[in-house]
Motif scaffolding. Structure first.
Motif, mmCIF file in Angstrom:
data_model
loop_
_atom_site.group_PDB
_atom_site.id
_atom_site.type_symbol
_atom_site.label_atom_id
_atom_site.label_comp_id
_atom_site.label_asym_id
_atom_site.label_seq_id
_atom_site.Cartn_x
_atom_site.Cartn_y
_atom_site.Cartn_z
ATOM 1 N N PHE A 190 0.830 -1.213 0.000
ATOM 2 C CA PHE A 190 0.000 0.000 0.000
ATOM 3 C C PHE A 190 0.861 1.257 0.000
ATOM 4 C CE2 PHE A 190 -3.172 -3.025 1.569
ATOM 5 C CZ PHE A 190 -4.297 -2.611 0.881
ATOM 6 N N GLU A 191 1.938 1.208 0.766
ATOM 7 C CA GLU A 191 2.822 2.372 0.843
ATOM 8 C C GLU A 191 3.462 2.668 -0.513
ATOM 9 O OE1 GLU A 191 5.893 3.908 4.249
ATOM 10 O OE2 GLU A 191 6.247 1.913 3.404
ATOM 11 N N ARG A 192 3.868 1.619 -1.238
ATOM 12 C CA ARG A 192 4.456 1.813 -2.558
ATOM 13 C C ARG A 192 3.425 2.391 -3.530
ATOM 14 N NH1 ARG A 192 5.328 -3.041 -3.743
ATOM 15 N NH2 ARG A 192 7.352 -3.212 -2.731
ATOM 16 N N LEU A 193 2.196 1.870 -3.464
ATOM 17 C CA LEU A 193 1.124 2.411 -4.309
ATOM 18 C C LEU A 193 0.916 3.895 -4.025
ATOM 19 C CD1 LEU A 193 -1.379 2.178 -6.197
ATOM 20 C CD2 LEU A 193 -2.687 1.487 -4.159
ATOM 21 N N HIS A 194 0.889 4.252 -2.752
ATOM 22 C CA HIS A 194 0.639 5.640 -2.379
ATOM 23 C C HIS A 194 1.759 6.564 -2.872
ATOM 24 C CE1 HIS A 194 -1.369 8.755 -0.083
ATOM 25 N NE2 HIS A 194 -0.221 9.094 0.466
ATOM 26 N N SER A 195 2.994 6.132 -2.705
ATOM 27 C CA SER A 195 4.119 6.974 -3.118
ATOM 28 C C SER A 195 4.143 7.140 -4.635
ATOM 29 C CB SER A 195 5.437 6.370 -2.620
ATOM 30 O OG SER A 195 5.664 5.101 -3.197
ATOM 31 N N ARG A 196 3.822 6.087 -5.392
ATOM 32 C CA ARG A 196 3.787 6.185 -6.851
ATOM 33 C C ARG A 196 2.681 7.128 -7.308
ATOM 34 N NH1 ARG A 196 4.653 0.194 -9.553
ATOM 35 N NH2 ARG A 196 6.825 -0.094 -8.951
ATOM 36 N N LEU A 197 1.519 7.014 -6.687
ATOM 37 C CA LEU A 197 0.420 7.890 -7.071
ATOM 38 C C LEU A 197 0.723 9.346 -6.735
ATOM 39 C CD1 LEU A 197 -2.683 5.727 -6.036
ATOM 40 C CD2 LEU A 197 -1.943 6.290 -8.360
ATOM 41 N N ARG A 198 1.357 9.580 -5.614
ATOM 42 C CA ARG A 198 1.711 10.948 -5.247
ATOM 43 C C ARG A 198 2.745 11.518 -6.216
ATOM 44 N NH1 ARG A 198 0.503 13.431 -0.621
ATOM 45 N NH2 ARG A 198 2.506 14.518 -0.676
ATOM 46 N N ARG A 199 3.664 10.655 -6.658
ATOM 47 C CA ARG A 199 4.702 11.108 -7.574
ATOM 48 C C ARG A 199 4.121 11.441 -8.951
ATOM 49 N NH1 ARG A 199 7.795 7.182 -6.803
ATOM 50 N NH2 ARG A 199 7.473 5.918 -8.677
ATOM 51 N N ARG A 200 3.145 10.659 -9.394
ATOM 52 C CA ARG A 200 2.616 10.848 -10.742
ATOM 53 C C ARG A 200 1.351 11.700 -10.776
ATOM 54 N NH1 ARG A 200 3.066 4.919 -13.650
ATOM 55 N NH2 ARG A 200 5.297 4.581 -13.308
ATOM 56 N N HIS A 201 0.593 11.713 -9.685
ATOM 57 C CA HIS A 201 -0.685 12.425 -9.672
ATOM 58 C C HIS A 201 -0.804 13.212 -8.371
ATOM 59 C CE1 HIS A 201 -1.771 9.725 -13.023
ATOM 60 N NE2 HIS A 201 -1.284 8.747 -12.273
ATOM 61 N N GLU A 204 -4.172 15.274 -7.649
ATOM 62 C CA GLU A 204 -5.341 14.467 -7.320
ATOM 63 C C GLU A 204 -5.205 13.772 -5.967
ATOM 64 O OE1 GLU A 204 -3.657 14.338 -10.070
ATOM 65 O OE2 GLU A 204 -4.996 14.799 -11.756
ATOM 66 N N MET A 205 -3.967 13.579 -5.485
ATOM 67 C CA MET A 205 -3.741 12.853 -4.234
ATOM 68 C C MET A 205 -3.729 13.761 -3.011
ATOM 69 S SD MET A 205 -3.454 9.582 -4.737
ATOM 70 C CE MET A 205 -2.555 9.033 -3.284
ATOM 71 N N ASN A 206 -3.951 15.050 -3.188
ATOM 72 C CA ASN A 206 -3.847 15.975 -2.056
ATOM 73 C C ASN A 206 -4.825 15.642 -0.939
ATOM 74 O OD1 ASN A 206 -1.711 17.546 -2.905
ATOM 75 N ND2 ASN A 206 -3.008 18.981 -4.054
ATOM 76 N N THR A 249 -0.994 2.718 -12.586
ATOM 77 C CA THR A 249 -0.463 2.422 -11.243
ATOM 78 C C THR A 249 -1.530 1.815 -10.354
ATOM 79 O OG1 THR A 249 1.088 4.267 -11.444
ATOM 80 C CG2 THR A 249 0.672 3.439 -9.234
ATOM 81 N N PHE A 250 -2.729 2.386 -10.379
ATOM 82 C CA PHE A 250 -3.819 1.867 -9.544
ATOM 83 C C PHE A 250 -4.265 0.489 -10.017
ATOM 84 C CE2 PHE A 250 -8.422 1.567 -8.599
ATOM 85 C CZ PHE A 250 -8.361 1.624 -7.219
ATOM 86 N N LEU A 251 -4.428 0.299 -11.323
ATOM 87 C CA LEU A 251 -4.893 -0.974 -11.850
ATOM 88 C C LEU A 251 -3.888 -2.097 -11.601
ATOM 89 C CD1 LEU A 251 -6.383 0.235 -15.265
ATOM 90 C CD2 LEU A 251 -7.615 -0.242 -13.140
ATOM 91 N N GLU A 252 -2.617 -1.797 -11.837
ATOM 92 C CA GLU A 252 -1.600 -2.830 -11.696
ATOM 93 C C GLU A 252 -1.433 -3.291 -10.252
ATOM 94 O OE1 GLU A 252 1.762 -0.942 -13.406
ATOM 95 O OE2 GLU A 252 0.931 -0.952 -15.434
#
Length: 418
Positions: A190-201, A204-206, A249-252
């Motif tokens: 979950f932490e890796r997913l969150h960091s990737r989403l924050r880096r790319r989006h 939207e992640m605010n 990122t979310f789908l994978e």
């Protein structure tokens, strides 16, 4: 004679205190007739005669007990108020329906209203209202959405580590979901997913909350329970945002681990085990909308067709030919090229192996194969050699399953693999 009178008076006084009990009333009447002859009854000091206490008087005490046991407020709402507990007797076989119809359609009133049951006309009206409500509820469109539910959280002990593994069911609401999909993830996933989403989006992640790490009590039952609920809310929040729910990122995060596990199991010939991982990956992709190819990027399309083709291979190796042909046909429905793409030789790498597999499978199970034979003939007429193509299994075993960052992880080195 005097002894009879004295004895009778004593018994009378004793039983007079029990007059409110049903059995005492019966006993009093019998003793009175046994001890005294006609005309020898003693006079009553409280002014009540012998006929004031019939055997039916025991019903008074039963009613008091019932009212005490059922104390409380039973409230039905609306213009036609049902306050009587005996109202069902007046309404016949549909009494339950009448009560439900009344409680659904009407507004609450005082229980001090006289206990008068509904007339047959009122009962029929309530039944019709209930039937109409039921019909309208069946035709009403229930919005579908994905539910993420943590059904299990277990502490896993490995040689040099200890972590909590969360089992999450992905369920389609709005209909009965016969095939829920399942993933198992740990906090670091979950932490890796969150960091990737924050880096790319980042924008939207605010507003997306992520449960923070704790210095201690990470394996306490209370902490695990709170994190389970937090992860459910986290995934639900992400999926509710259109900008994030279709990102690679979310789908994978959901299905890529199953694809890699399925490929590794196919390489060593464990087709039955691979089938479980691949079917789960297909369910996840279906629920997440990956079958809507127009909304996917090129890599997600590769993942989708790999899943279907791998299932064809596993079912074929397990002699489940109908299932193999069904998934083969599903893949070809989307892979069939346009006439322009065919003339420019712009064909998907899996198209010819899938066509050849489908023709053989359709022949074995006696299904119509003329459409795919005609397409193979057209491809050959375009000067493409269809005889020296690798078979479907060879293509899949050699395929490198990358993620959206171009990474390929081997089994055992990736925390994405459940």
């Amino acid at each position: 004679m005097l002894l009879k009178v004295v004895l009778g008076s004593c018994v009378f006084c004793a039983l007079q205190g029990w007059r409110k009990a049903g059995m005492a009333s019966k006993l009093f009447d019998r003793l009175r007739r046994t001890l005294f002859k006609e005309g020898e009854l003693p006079s009553e000091t409280d002014g009540h005669g012998a006929d004031d206490f019939p055997e039916s008087s025991e019903l008074e005490d039963d009613a008091d007990c019932v009212s005490a046991r059922l104390g409380g407020t039973l409230c039905f709402e609306g213009e036609g108020v049902l306050d009587s507990e005996d109202a069902g007797d007046a309404s016949g076989p549909d009494s339950d329906s009448d009560f439900f119809g009344e409680s659904i359609d009407n507004a609450c009133s005082s229980t001090e209203t006289s206990p008068i049951g509904p007339s047959p006309k009122t009962s029929n009206m309530i039944t019709r209202q209930l039937q109409e409500n039921w019909r309208s509820s069946r035709t009403r469109c229930i919005p579908e959405k994905l539910i993420f539910e943590v059904t299990d959280a277990s502490v896993v002990h490995e040689t040099n580590s200890k972590y909590v593994l969360y089992t999450i069911h992905v369920i389609h609401s709005g209909t009965f979901d016969k095939t829920p999909a399942v993933i198992t993830r740990r906090y670091t996933d979950f932490e890796r997913l969150h960091s990737r989403l924050r880096r790319r989006h980042g924008d939207e992640m605010n507003g997306v909350y992520f449960p923070r790490k704790k210095l201690r009590k990470n394996f306490a039952a209370e902490t695990i329970a709170k994190r389970s609920r937090a992860f459910e809310q986290y995934l639900t929040h992400l999926h509710s945002l259109p900008e994030l729910q279709s990102t690679p990122t979310f789908l994978e995060f959901f299905y890529l681990g199953d694809l890699r596990a399925g490929q590794m199991l196919m390489r060593v010939g464990r087709y039955q085990d691979a089938l479980g991982s691949l079917l789960n990956a297909l369910r996840l992709q279906d629920k997440l909308g990956c079958h809507q190819l127009l909304q996917l990027n090129q890599l997600q399309r590769v993942h989708w067709f790999f899943t279907l083709s791998a299932l064809v291979t596993c079912f074929q190796e397990l002699e489940q030919l109908s299932e193999a042909q069904e998934h083969c046909d599903r893949a070809l429905q989307d892979l069939a090229p346009s006439q322009e793409a065919l003339q420019q030789h712009q064909l998907h790498p899996l198209l010819i192996p899938l066509l050849q597999s489908n023709v053989r499978l359709s022949w074995k199970i006696s299904k119509d194969k003329r459409r795919w034979e005609a397409l193979l003939q057209e491809i050959q007429e375009q000067g493409i050699d269809i005889g020296n193509q690798p078979n479907l299994k060879e293509c899949l075993i050699k395929e490198s399953i990358e993620d959206s960052e171009g990474l390929v992880r081997a089994k055992g080195k990736s925390e994405d693999v459940p």
